[in-house]
Design a protein around this motif. Structure first.
Motif, mmCIF file in Angstrom:
data_model
loop_
_atom_site.group_PDB
_atom_site.id
_atom_site.type_symbol
_atom_site.label_atom_id
_atom_site.label_comp_id
_atom_site.label_asym_id
_atom_site.label_seq_id
_atom_site.Cartn_x
_atom_site.Cartn_y
_atom_site.Cartn_z
ATOM 1 N N GLU A 1 0.846 -1.191 0.000
ATOM 2 C CA GLU A 1 0.000 0.000 0.000
ATOM 3 C C GLU A 1 0.884 1.245 0.000
ATOM 4 O OE1 GLU A 1 -3.195 0.187 -0.242
ATOM 5 O OE2 GLU A 1 -3.549 -1.978 -0.244
ATOM 6 N N PRO A 2 0.399 2.340 -0.534
ATOM 7 C CA PRO A 2 1.196 3.568 -0.519
ATOM 8 C C PRO A 2 1.524 3.992 0.908
ATOM 9 C CG PRO A 2 -0.674 3.776 -1.997
ATOM 10 C CD PRO A 2 -0.872 2.509 -1.250
ATOM 11 N N LEU A 3 2.709 4.552 1.062
ATOM 12 C CA LEU A 3 3.116 5.019 2.378
ATOM 13 C C LEU A 3 2.220 6.157 2.829
ATOM 14 C CD1 LEU A 3 7.009 5.012 2.083
ATOM 15 C CD2 LEU A 3 5.544 3.274 3.126
ATOM 16 N N ALA A 4 1.994 6.202 4.113
ATOM 17 C CA ALA A 4 1.190 7.295 4.669
ATOM 18 C C ALA A 4 1.906 8.617 4.458
ATOM 19 C CB ALA A 4 0.932 7.044 6.154
ATOM 20 N N GLN A 5 1.126 9.612 4.071
ATOM 21 C CA GLN A 5 1.693 10.925 3.796
ATOM 22 C C GLN A 5 2.086 11.610 5.102
ATOM 23 O OE1 GLN A 5 2.265 12.222 0.688
ATOM 24 N NE2 GLN A 5 3.401 13.764 1.821
ATOM 25 N N THR A 6 3.321 12.091 5.148
ATOM 26 C CA THR A 6 3.813 12.815 6.323
ATOM 27 C C THR A 6 4.497 14.088 5.865
ATOM 28 O OG1 THR A 6 5.937 11.640 6.313
ATOM 29 C CG2 THR A 6 4.141 10.678 7.624
ATOM 30 N N ALA A 7 4.635 15.016 6.805
ATOM 31 C CA ALA A 7 5.293 16.284 6.483
ATOM 32 C C ALA A 7 6.769 16.082 6.191
ATOM 33 C CB ALA A 7 5.104 17.271 7.624
ATOM 34 N N LEU A 8 7.369 15.045 6.782
ATOM 35 C CA LEU A 8 8.792 14.795 6.561
ATOM 36 C C LEU A 8 9.078 14.299 5.143
ATOM 37 C CD1 LEU A 8 9.733 13.081 9.954
ATOM 38 C CD2 LEU A 8 10.106 15.464 9.262
ATOM 39 N N ARG A 9 8.083 13.705 4.509
ATOM 40 C CA ARG A 9 8.279 13.189 3.154
ATOM 41 C C ARG A 9 8.104 14.265 2.089
ATOM 42 N NH1 ARG A 9 4.636 9.083 1.286
ATOM 43 N NH2 ARG A 9 6.135 8.968 -0.412
ATOM 44 N N LEU A 10 7.541 15.398 2.441
ATOM 45 C CA LEU A 10 7.277 16.429 1.441
ATOM 46 C C LEU A 10 8.538 16.914 0.714
ATOM 47 C CD1 LEU A 10 4.437 18.723 2.864
ATOM 48 C CD2 LEU A 10 4.411 17.307 0.804
ATOM 49 N N PRO A 11 9.622 17.231 1.417
ATOM 50 C CA PRO A 11 10.820 17.666 0.676
ATOM 51 C C PRO A 11 11.336 16.620 -0.299
ATOM 52 C CG PRO A 11 11.004 18.227 2.997
ATOM 53 C CD PRO A 11 9.821 17.326 2.875
ATOM 54 N N VAL A 12 11.285 15.348 0.121
ATOM 55 C CA VAL A 12 11.736 14.283 -0.778
ATOM 56 C C VAL A 12 10.809 14.189 -1.994
ATOM 57 C CG1 VAL A 12 12.211 11.815 -0.972
ATOM 58 C CG2 VAL A 12 12.762 13.027 1.143
ATOM 59 N N GLN A 13 9.510 14.320 -1.773
ATOM 60 C CA GLN A 13 8.567 14.266 -2.879
ATOM 61 C C GLN A 13 8.765 15.436 -3.848
ATOM 62 O OE1 GLN A 13 4.889 14.070 -0.602
ATOM 63 N NE2 GLN A 13 4.613 11.939 -1.170
ATOM 64 N N VAL A 14 9.051 16.589 -3.312
ATOM 65 C CA VAL A 14 9.284 17.748 -4.178
ATOM 66 C C VAL A 14 10.494 17.510 -5.079
ATOM 67 C CG1 VAL A 14 9.955 20.175 -4.190
ATOM 68 C CG2 VAL A 14 8.151 19.388 -2.647
ATOM 69 N N LEU A 15 11.588 17.026 -4.494
ATOM 70 C CA LEU A 15 12.790 16.766 -5.288
ATOM 71 C C LEU A 15 12.563 15.648 -6.301
ATOM 72 C CD1 LEU A 15 15.542 16.990 -2.504
ATOM 73 C CD2 LEU A 15 14.953 18.712 -4.235
ATOM 74 N N ALA A 16 11.882 14.587 -5.860
ATOM 75 C CA ALA A 16 11.630 13.469 -6.771
ATOM 76 C C ALA A 16 10.688 13.882 -7.899
ATOM 77 C CB ALA A 16 11.042 12.288 -6.001
ATOM 78 N N GLY A 17 9.664 14.679 -7.597
ATOM 79 C CA GLY A 17 8.754 15.146 -8.646
ATOM 80 C C GLY A 17 9.453 16.029 -9.662
ATOM 81 N N GLY A 18 10.313 16.930 -9.192
ATOM 82 C CA GLY A 18 11.065 17.765 -10.118
ATOM 83 C C GLY A 18 12.001 16.953 -10.992
ATOM 84 N N ALA A 19 12.659 15.949 -10.405
ATOM 85 C CA ALA A 19 13.570 15.111 -11.184
ATOM 86 C C ALA A 19 12.816 14.293 -12.223
ATOM 87 C CB ALA A 19 14.352 14.195 -10.244
ATOM 88 N N ALA A 20 11.654 13.731 -11.845
ATOM 89 C CA ALA A 20 10.875 12.929 -12.796
ATOM 90 C C ALA A 20 10.389 13.778 -13.963
ATOM 91 C CB ALA A 20 9.698 12.275 -12.080
ATOM 92 N N ALA A 21 9.901 14.989 -13.688
ATOM 93 C CA ALA A 21 9.420 15.863 -14.757
ATOM 94 C C ALA A 21 10.556 16.280 -15.687
ATOM 95 C CB ALA A 21 8.747 17.091 -14.160
ATOM 96 N N ALA A 22 11.723 16.608 -15.108
ATOM 97 C CA ALA A 22 12.866 16.996 -15.942
ATOM 98 C C ALA A 22 13.332 15.831 -16.805
ATOM 99 C CB ALA A 22 13.998 17.507 -15.061
ATOM 100 N N CYS A 23 13.322 14.619 -16.262
ATOM 101 C CA CYS A 23 13.736 13.444 -17.039
ATOM 102 C C CYS A 23 12.762 13.161 -18.175
ATOM 103 C CB CYS A 23 13.854 12.237 -16.119
ATOM 104 S SG CYS A 23 15.244 12.304 -14.960
ATOM 105 N N PHE A 24 11.464 13.354 -17.917
ATOM 106 C CA PHE A 24 10.497 13.176 -19.000
ATOM 107 C C PHE A 24 10.742 14.198 -20.112
ATOM 108 C CE2 PHE A 24 6.523 14.461 -21.014
ATOM 109 C CZ PHE A 24 6.102 13.253 -21.547
ATOM 110 N N ALA A 25 10.989 15.442 -19.744
ATOM 111 C CA ALA A 25 11.259 16.459 -20.750
ATOM 112 C C ALA A 25 12.533 16.142 -21.531
ATOM 113 C CB ALA A 25 11.364 17.837 -20.090
#
Length: 498
Positions: free
Chosen positions: A326-350
């Protein structure tokens, strides 16, 4: 008797006179009949020549054909890059108007573009058509063609020179080697795995599997295998390789294979034109929207078939019936990691879509913004569909504002930004429930994945629409050009060719 003879003579004279009159009348009638064919036609030609033409004074046939060919080829590049029918129509009309053909009708039907140039009442219209046979993502080419259209509509470039420039752009190779695109797809899968809660080992494995899938897909593409079967092969490889490695015990303890497959599935889903299908439906191009929807459905069905086929084989080989992760529970500590991972995934797609360097930075910002907004909304209690819609609307809104300042198509920012949010894990969960667990709970999960994808596409289009009033002087113009624009020029010109 003499009187009678005189009367008879008068009758004879009168009869001859009547015959003479009838012959003269017949001759005159024949003369009139003869002149009614040639003379009346001549009079009509003179009248038509003297009458003024209704409509604009257009260039010659050679120039009209040149402009129509240029416009069709510009529209073909936009369609092949995933632009919506409304954007293609507005761009083609802008090019024809700038080149001296202000009265043209454009019809876009998914795989073809038709233009009809009206030339007044005295001349027949000229109609031309072009079929879009191939579709490939090359955002550098799309940006270059948009700049070319901008020069045409501003009057800086004529039709003949623009035609040569366009030919050079379309025949130019991709700006990066093919192995760079393969590496970008692999890094994108790794970033998606980190985004949904995976560790370094899972991310590495997802990247390797995705690179294998990309190379196999390239080989199958060279064999001209239909894209549906390529999706089947991709889904089967993503699931089969992961389960084989798990079965052989090569995965470290605690590694969840579901996350590995989810990363690869997200990469395979990213190439589908969901945004364009929703945009066409909202803009009123229902035929094109139906065609794109059918394409997306068929490609998704191929991906699902490959995953289900691999899971079925794994079950017969003794795969344990274990609950999926199951997806990991959303926490405030994971937000910075998600921001970096989302930016990296979008840049790689481009990068995998051959975007320019400037577009890579903007795409990374859009991906980081969308991933951070999605995580924050889930953290405050919003469901997955609502969080996806709001995050996508934010991507479309900010992308619509920023992309024009950087002279980038908003389509590049929108598609790249929402790619990390595609429901890869939810799709795999539904397939596992249906194929392995034999549970009807997989159907609601599959519908959830579809709803998330539609929410992402609709949110991006809504965000671009909301950005219109903010841009100075562009809101009214874009509304005249049939709704939110993600590609093409914003200021069409009506310059005439000399």
């Amino acid at each position: 008797m003499a009187g009678l003879r005189f009367a008879d003579g008068d009758r004879n004279v009168l009869g001859r006179q009547r015959k003479t009159r009838r012959f003269a009348a017949t001759s005159a009638a024949g003369t009139v009949a003869g002149t009614s064919v040639a003379g009346i036609r001549a009079e009509r030609d003179v009248e038509s020549a003297e009458q003024p033409l209704i409509g604009p004074e257009l260039p010659g046939d050679a120039t009209v054909n040149l402009v129509l060919d240029l416009s069709l080829r510009v529209g073909e590049v936009l369609m092949a890059s995933g632009a919506g029918a409304a954007d293609v129509t507005a761009t083609v009309i802008a090019v024809t108007s700038a080149c001296g053909l202000p009265h043209c009708e454009v019809d876009v039907i998914f795989t073809s573009i038709s233009i009809c140039c009206h030339r007044g009442t005295a001349l027949s219209p000229v109609t031309s058509q072009r079929v879009v046979r191939s579709r490939s993502l090359d955002y550098t080419r799309l940006a270059a063609v948009e700049n070319l259209v901008g020069e045409i509509t501003s009057g800086k470039l004529g039709a003949a020179d623009a035609r040569e420039r366009l030919r050079t752009l379309t025949e130019a190779p991709h700006p990066y080697p093919r192995w760079v695109a393969t590496a970008a797809w692999a890094l994108m899968a790794a970033a998606v795995v980190v985004l949904i809660g995976g560790g370094a080992m899972i991310a590495l494995m997802a990247g390797v599997i995705t690179a294998i899938i990309d190379r196999v897909g390239r080989l199958l593409n060279r064999r001209s295998l239909p894209f549906f079967f390529q999706q089947v092969a991709g889904g089967g490889l993503a699931t089969g390789i992961t389960l084989t490695v798990m079965r052989l015990g090569l995965l470290p303890a605690g590694v969840q294979p579901s996350l590995v497959v989810a990363g690869a599935i997200t990469v395979l889903l990213s190439g589908l034109s969901v945004v364009s299908a929703v945009q066409d439906g909202i803009s009123g191009y229902n035929v094109t929207a139906a065609g794109r929807t059918m394409e997306v459905t068929l490609m998704s069905a191929g991906l699902v078939a490959g995953v289900v086929l691999a899971l079925g084989v794994a079950v017969r080989l003794g795969l344990p019936d274990e609950p999926i992760i199951e997806p990991l529970a959303q926490t405030a500590l994971r937000l910075p990691v998600q921001v970096l991972a989302g930016g990296a995934a979008a840049a790689c797609f481009a990068l995998a879509s051959y975007a320019t360097r400037r577009a890579l930075l903007v795409a990374a910002g859009a991906g980081a913004l969308g991933a951070g907004a999605h995580g924050a909304l889930v953290l405050v209690g919003l469901n997955q569909i609502g969080a996806s819609a709001v995050a996508a609307a934010l991507i479309g809104f900010c992308g619509g504002l920023v992309s024009r300042r950087f002279r980038l198509p908003p389509l590049v920012v929108a598609v790249s930004g929402l790619t990390p949010l595609l429901p890869g894990l939810t799709t795999y969960q539904s397939m596992f429930q249906l194929a392995v667990q034999r549970s009807t709970a997989g159907l609601p999960t599959l519908m959830l994945a579809v709803a998330i994808a539609l929410a992402l596409a609709a949110g991006v289009v809504l965000g671009e629409y909301l950005a219109q009033p903010v841009r100075t002087g562009l809101g009214r113009l874009e509304r005249r050009l049939a709704g939110p624009r993600m590609a093409g020029p914003l200021r069409p010109s009506r310059r005439r060719l000399e």
